[in-house]
Scaffold this motif. Sequence first.
Motif, PDB file in Angstrom:
ATOM      1  N   ASP A   1       0.824  -1.207   0.000  1.00  0.00           N
ATOM      2  CA  ASP A   1       0.000   0.000   0.000  1.00  0.00           C
ATOM      3  C   ASP A   1       0.860   1.260   0.000  1.00  0.00           C
ATOM      4  OD1 ASP A   1       0.814   0.585   2.610  1.00  0.00           O
ATOM      5  OD2 ASP A   1      -1.068  -0.053   3.540  1.00  0.00           O
ATOM      6  N   GLU A   2       0.206   2.401   0.109  1.00  0.00           N
ATOM      7  CA  GLU A   2       0.914   3.679  -0.020  1.00  0.00           C
ATOM      8  C   GLU A   2       1.847   3.974   1.155  1.00  0.00           C
ATOM      9  OE1 GLU A   2      -2.612   5.777  -2.701  1.00  0.00           O
ATOM     10  OE2 GLU A   2      -2.077   6.640  -0.756  1.00  0.00           O
ATOM     11  N   LYS A   3       1.667   3.233   2.255  1.00  0.00           N
ATOM     12  CA  LYS A   3       2.543   3.413   3.411  1.00  0.00           C
ATOM     13  C   LYS A   3       3.633   2.348   3.479  1.00  0.00           C
ATOM     14  CE  LYS A   3      -1.058   5.641   6.185  1.00  0.00           C
ATOM     15  NZ  LYS A   3      -1.872   5.566   7.435  1.00  0.00           N
ATOM     16  N   GLY A   4       3.675   1.502   2.459  1.00  0.00           N
ATOM     17  CA  GLY A   4       4.672   0.436   2.436  1.00  0.00           C
ATOM     18  C   GLY A   4       4.248  -0.832   3.137  1.00  0.00           C
ATOM     19  N   ALA A   5       3.015  -0.877   3.627  1.00  0.00           N
ATOM     20  CA  ALA A   5       2.509  -2.079   4.312  1.00  0.00           C
ATOM     21  C   ALA A   5       1.991  -3.082   3.287  1.00  0.00           C
ATOM     22  CB  ALA A   5       1.401  -1.690   5.285  1.00  0.00           C
ATOM     23  N   PRO A   6       2.050  -4.377   3.610  1.00  0.00           N
ATOM     24  CA  PRO A   6       1.573  -5.387   2.659  1.00  0.00           C
ATOM     25  C   PRO A   6       0.055  -5.362   2.503  1.00  0.00           C
ATOM     26  CG  PRO A   6       2.199  -6.410   4.738  1.00  0.00           C
ATOM     27  CD  PRO A   6       2.621  -4.977   4.831  1.00  0.00           C
ATOM     28  N   ILE A   7      -0.418  -5.634   1.291  1.00  0.00           N
ATOM     29  CA  ILE A   7      -1.838  -5.815   1.002  1.00  0.00           C
ATOM     30  C   ILE A   7      -2.079  -7.305   0.810  1.00  0.00           C
ATOM     31  CG2 ILE A   7      -3.727  -5.315  -0.596  1.00  0.00           C
ATOM     32  CD1 ILE A   7      -2.207  -2.798  -1.452  1.00  0.00           C
ATOM     33  N   ASP A   8      -3.071  -7.829   1.479  1.00  0.00           N
ATOM     34  CA  ASP A   8      -3.432  -9.244   1.330  1.00  0.00           C
ATOM     35  C   ASP A   8      -4.283  -9.381   0.061  1.00  0.00           C
ATOM     36  OD1 ASP A   8      -4.094 -11.888   1.568  1.00  0.00           O
ATOM     37  OD2 ASP A   8      -5.371 -11.648   3.338  1.00  0.00           O
ATOM     38  N   VAL A   9      -3.621  -9.556  -1.071  1.00  0.00           N
ATOM     39  CA  VAL A   9      -4.317  -9.634  -2.360  1.00  0.00           C
ATOM     40  C   VAL A   9      -4.858 -11.045  -2.541  1.00  0.00           C
ATOM     41  CG1 VAL A   9      -4.104  -9.410  -4.860  1.00  0.00           C
ATOM     42  CG2 VAL A   9      -2.847  -7.846  -3.344  1.00  0.00           C
ATOM     43  N   ARG A  10      -6.177 -11.160  -2.557  1.00  0.00           N
ATOM     44  CA  ARG A  10      -6.827 -12.456  -2.771  1.00  0.00           C
ATOM     45  C   ARG A  10      -7.300 -12.523  -4.224  1.00  0.00           C
ATOM     46  NH1 ARG A  10      -8.618 -14.666   2.247  1.00  0.00           N
ATOM     47  NH2 ARG A  10      -7.100 -13.969   3.813  1.00  0.00           N
ATOM     48  N   ASP A  11      -6.634 -13.319  -5.020  1.00  0.00           N
ATOM     49  CA  ASP A  11      -6.927 -13.385  -6.450  1.00  0.00           C
ATOM     50  C   ASP A  11      -6.320 -14.678  -6.988  1.00  0.00           C
ATOM     51  OD1 ASP A  11      -6.381 -12.846  -9.434  1.00  0.00           O
ATOM     52  OD2 ASP A  11      -7.546 -11.084  -8.879  1.00  0.00           O
ATOM     53  N   PRO A  12      -7.006 -15.387  -7.893  1.00  0.00           N
ATOM     54  CA  PRO A  12      -6.419 -16.624  -8.420  1.00  0.00           C
ATOM     55  C   PRO A  12      -5.134 -16.385  -9.210  1.00  0.00           C
ATOM     56  CG  PRO A  12      -8.446 -16.060  -9.588  1.00  0.00           C
ATOM     57  CD  PRO A  12      -8.373 -15.173  -8.392  1.00  0.00           C
ATOM     58  N   MET A  13      -4.920 -15.140  -9.660  1.00  0.00           N
ATOM     59  CA  MET A  13      -3.704 -14.822 -10.397  1.00  0.00           C
ATOM     60  C   MET A  13      -2.703 -14.040  -9.546  1.00  0.00           C
ATOM     61  SD  MET A  13      -5.290 -13.776 -14.128  1.00  0.00           S
ATOM     62  CE  MET A  13      -3.666 -13.683 -14.881  1.00  0.00           C
ATOM     63  N   ALA A  14      -2.922 -13.994  -8.229  1.00  0.00           N
ATOM     64  CA  ALA A  14      -2.097 -13.143  -7.359  1.00  0.00           C
ATOM     65  C   ALA A  14      -0.595 -13.394  -7.500  1.00  0.00           C
ATOM     66  CB  ALA A  14      -2.542 -13.296  -5.902  1.00  0.00           C
ATOM     67  N   PRO A  15      -0.100 -14.646  -7.500  1.00  0.00           N
ATOM     68  CA  PRO A  15       1.358 -14.839  -7.620  1.00  0.00           C
ATOM     69  C   PRO A  15       1.911 -14.269  -8.926  1.00  0.00           C
ATOM     70  CG  PRO A  15       0.289 -16.842  -6.839  1.00  0.00           C
ATOM     71  CD  PRO A  15      -0.802 -15.919  -7.267  1.00  0.00           C
ATOM     72  N   ARG A  16       1.191 -14.476 -10.013  1.00  0.00           N
ATOM     73  CA  ARG A  16       1.655 -13.963 -11.299  1.00  0.00           C
ATOM     74  C   ARG A  16       1.635 -12.435 -11.315  1.00  0.00           C
ATOM     75  NH1 ARG A  16      -1.393 -15.280 -17.010  1.00  0.00           N
ATOM     76  NH2 ARG A  16      -0.171 -13.900 -18.377  1.00  0.00           N
ATOM     77  N   LEU A  17       0.581 -11.853 -10.773  1.00  0.00           N
ATOM     78  CA  LEU A  17       0.482 -10.391 -10.746  1.00  0.00           C
ATOM     79  C   LEU A  17       1.573  -9.785  -9.877  1.00  0.00           C
ATOM     80  CD1 LEU A  17      -3.411 -10.066 -10.418  1.00  0.00           C
ATOM     81  CD2 LEU A  17      -2.026  -9.816 -12.495  1.00  0.00           C
ATOM     82  N   ARG A  18       1.856 -10.431  -8.754  1.00  0.00           N
ATOM     83  CA  ARG A  18       2.913  -9.923  -7.865  1.00  0.00           C
ATOM     84  C   ARG A  18       4.284 -10.006  -8.537  1.00  0.00           C
ATOM     85  NH1 ARG A  18       3.374  -8.983  -2.291  1.00  0.00           N
ATOM     86  NH2 ARG A  18       5.342  -7.833  -2.038  1.00  0.00           N
ATOM     87  N   GLU A  19       4.501 -11.086  -9.280  1.00  0.00           N
ATOM     88  CA  GLU A  19       5.766 -11.230 -10.010  1.00  0.00           C
ATOM     89  C   GLU A  19       5.926 -10.117 -11.044  1.00  0.00           C
ATOM     90  OE1 GLU A  19       7.935 -14.357 -13.095  1.00  0.00           O
ATOM     91  OE2 GLU A  19       6.203 -15.014 -11.922  1.00  0.00           O
ATOM     92  N   LEU A  20       4.847  -9.805 -11.764  1.00  0.00           N
ATOM     93  CA  LEU A  20       4.903  -8.727 -12.749  1.00  0.00           C
ATOM     94  C   LEU A  20       5.150  -7.384 -12.068  1.00  0.00           C
ATOM     95  CD1 LEU A  20       1.948  -9.806 -15.082  1.00  0.00           C
ATOM     96  CD2 LEU A  20       4.411 -10.054 -15.510  1.00  0.00           C
ATOM     97  N   ALA A  21       4.524  -7.190 -10.895  1.00  0.00           N
ATOM     98  CA  ALA A  21       4.726  -5.942 -10.158  1.00  0.00           C
ATOM     99  C   ALA A  21       6.173  -5.805  -9.711  1.00  0.00           C
ATOM    100  CB  ALA A  21       3.780  -5.895  -8.960  1.00  0.00           C
ATOM    101  N   GLU A  22       6.753  -6.884  -9.216  1.00  0.00           N
ATOM    102  CA  GLU A  22       8.144  -6.836  -8.765  1.00  0.00           C
ATOM    103  C   GLU A  22       9.088  -6.569  -9.932  1.00  0.00           C
ATOM    104  OE1 GLU A  22       8.586 -10.563  -6.789  1.00  0.00           O
ATOM    105  OE2 GLU A  22       7.644  -9.872  -4.917  1.00  0.00           O
ATOM    106  N   ARG A  23       8.733  -7.088 -11.107  1.00  0.00           N
ATOM    107  CA  ARG A  23       9.556  -6.883 -12.291  1.00  0.00           C
ATOM    108  C   ARG A  23       9.566  -5.413 -12.716  1.00  0.00           C
ATOM    109  NH1 ARG A  23       7.718 -10.497 -17.180  1.00  0.00           N
ATOM    110  NH2 ARG A  23       7.930 -12.091 -15.561  1.00  0.00           N
ATOM    111  N   SER A  24       8.493  -4.698 -12.355  1.00  0.00           N
ATOM    112  CA  SER A  24       8.373  -3.293 -12.772  1.00  0.00           C
ATOM    113  C   SER A  24       9.273  -2.367 -11.960  1.00  0.00           C
ATOM    114  CB  SER A  24       6.925  -2.832 -12.657  1.00  0.00           C
ATOM    115  OG  SER A  24       6.552  -2.678 -11.298  1.00  0.00           O
ATOM    116  N   GLU A  25       9.755  -2.838 -10.805  1.00  0.00           N
ATOM    117  CA  GLU A  25      10.700  -2.087  -9.965  1.00  0.00           C
ATOM    118  C   GLU A  25      10.209  -0.682  -9.618  1.00  0.00           C
ATOM    119  OE1 GLU A  25      14.270  -2.281 -12.281  1.00  0.00           O
ATOM    120  OE2 GLU A  25      14.816  -4.253 -11.472  1.00  0.00           O
ATOM    121  N   GLY A  26       8.898  -0.578  -9.321  1.00  0.00           N
ATOM    122  CA  GLY A  26       8.357   0.692  -8.857  1.00  0.00           C
ATOM    123  C   GLY A  26       8.029   1.688  -9.941  1.00  0.00           C
TER     124      GLY A  26
END
Length: 492
Positions: A415-440
Motif C-alpha cells: 500500500d501507499e505506506k509500504g505495508a503489505p496488502i493481502d491480495v486475494r486473487d487466483p492470479m495473485a502470484p503472477r500479478l505480484r511477479e509482474l509488479a516486482e519486475r516493474s521495480e516501482g
Amino acid sequence: MRKRLNEAALSSLPAGIRRPDYDRSAVSTGIVHLGVGAFHRAHQAVYTDDVLAADPRWGIVAASLRSPDTFEALDPQQGLYTLSVRSQEGEALRVIGAIRRVIVAPRASDSLLDVMTNPATRIVTLTVTEKGYCHDPATGALNEKHPDIVHDLTYLKIPRSAPGFIIEALRRRRAAGDPPFTVLSCDNLPSNGRTVNRVLTRMAELVDPELGRFVAEQVSCPSTMVDRIVPATSDQDRERIGQALGVQDAWPVVTEPFTQWVIEDHFPLGRPPWEKAGAEFVGNVEPYEHMKLRLLNGSHSTLAYLGYLSGYETVADAMGDPSFVRLIQGLMDDEVAPTLHMPPGADLSSYKRALIERFKNPALKHRTWQIAMDGSQKLPQRLLGTVRDRLLVNAPIGRLSLGVAAWMRYVTGVDEKGAPIDVRDPMAPRLRELAERSEGSAERLARELFAVREIFGDDLPQDPRFTTAVTANLTKLYETGAKRTVAEFRPD
C-alpha cells in the motif's frame, strides 16, 4: 454458551423474529445449489423460502465445492440461519429454512452427484464467483488448461469443479433416460446463461461429442441478473444477532433492504413461483445485466481499489468523502449510462440514485478489501466492457481508466505506506511477479499488466487511447496517492 439455532428452538424465538411459515418436514428437494455462501443465502434462498408455503417441492440442497465452513456452521442447525436486513432505520431478523441439507463436495462427491441425478432435481443454481467457471474472463471460453478441468476430464466420477459436477450429472441423467435439469447461473458474468452454456458445451464435447450435442441442444441455461449487497459476516454480527435470538447462530448473513432478481423464463422441467416473491421474469435479461454489472459492480470495484488505497475500510466510509461521491456519480452518469440500452419503462435515473444511497448505508460495513478480491476475474465484466463500448464511439474513459489504474496499484501487494496488502486473487502470484519486475515504475507496471491477455484481451493493449489514460492515472496514483488523486480528478 447459548444453545444453537435449530428447529426445536424456532418456537421459543422472540415474537419479532420472522420464521418459516411452512412445514419443513413436507419440503422436498427440487433445487441443487453449487457454491453455497453468503450471497446465495441472502438472495436466491430467500426468494425460495418465500414461496415454499405455496409449493413445497423446491427445497434446496446446497453444496460447498471447497471449504467445509458453511457445512460445519449449518449442519448442527438443520440448515437454518438468520437473515439480518440492516439500514439506517434499524435491523430486521428472519430465520430462513429453504436449505434442507449442506454437502461438502470434496468429502462427499458421490452424495452430491446422487442428488443432482435424482429426477426430482429440476434446477441447478450456481454462485461460484467468476473464477468458479474455470473460463477465460476475456473471451468467456472454457480454460481447458485449468487444473480442475484437467482433473475432471481425467477423473469424471470424482469432479472438483462446478462444470465438472454438472457435466457428470448430466451424463448420468442422459444415460438413465432422464431429462436434463436447468442450469441457472446467479453470478456476475456477462450473458451468464450463454457463458455457462458455452463452458458446459465445450467440456461435454471433450468428454464425448454426443454429450456435447446433448448439452448444446437440450440443456436450458437462462440468463439472470442478481442484485443485493451482502458484506462478510463479522463476529460482532454473530454476537448481536445471537443476543436478539436468544440462541447461537454460527453463520447468519447480513444484507441491505434492496433486492432484485431478473430471470429469463425458460425452465423446461418447471420452476418455483419466484415472481410471487418479487422476481421479474423477462424475455431478455441482458439490458438489466449490463445495468447492474456496469453501474453497481463497476462502481463498487472502483470504490474498492481507490477506497482501500485511500485508507477507507468500508464503502460507506469512502462515500462519506464528497470527492468519492462526485467521482462515482460522474462515472455512472457520464461514462457508464451512455453505454446502456434499457427497455421502455426501466428507470435508470432512479436506479443510479438508489445506488448512491445504498453505497452510503453505514449499517452494512461492506469492506473495500472484500470487494477487491478476485479483480483479475471481475475487471473484464465490470469495467473493460464499458471501456470498449466507449472507445467504439471515441468517448472519454477518464474515470474508467482510473478504476483500472487503481486495480493495478492495488495488486502490487504494497500500500501507499509500504505495508503489505493481502491480495486475494487466483492470479495473485503472477500479478505480484509482474509488479516486482516493474521495480516501482508506473509505466513499466502498466506495460507488464497490459500483457496479461486473460484480463485485457488482444485489443485493449494495442489501443493508445486506453493505455495512455490508464498509465497517466497510475502515475498520478504513485505520485500523489489515491485520496488526493480522487480529490483532484477532473473529467477530460
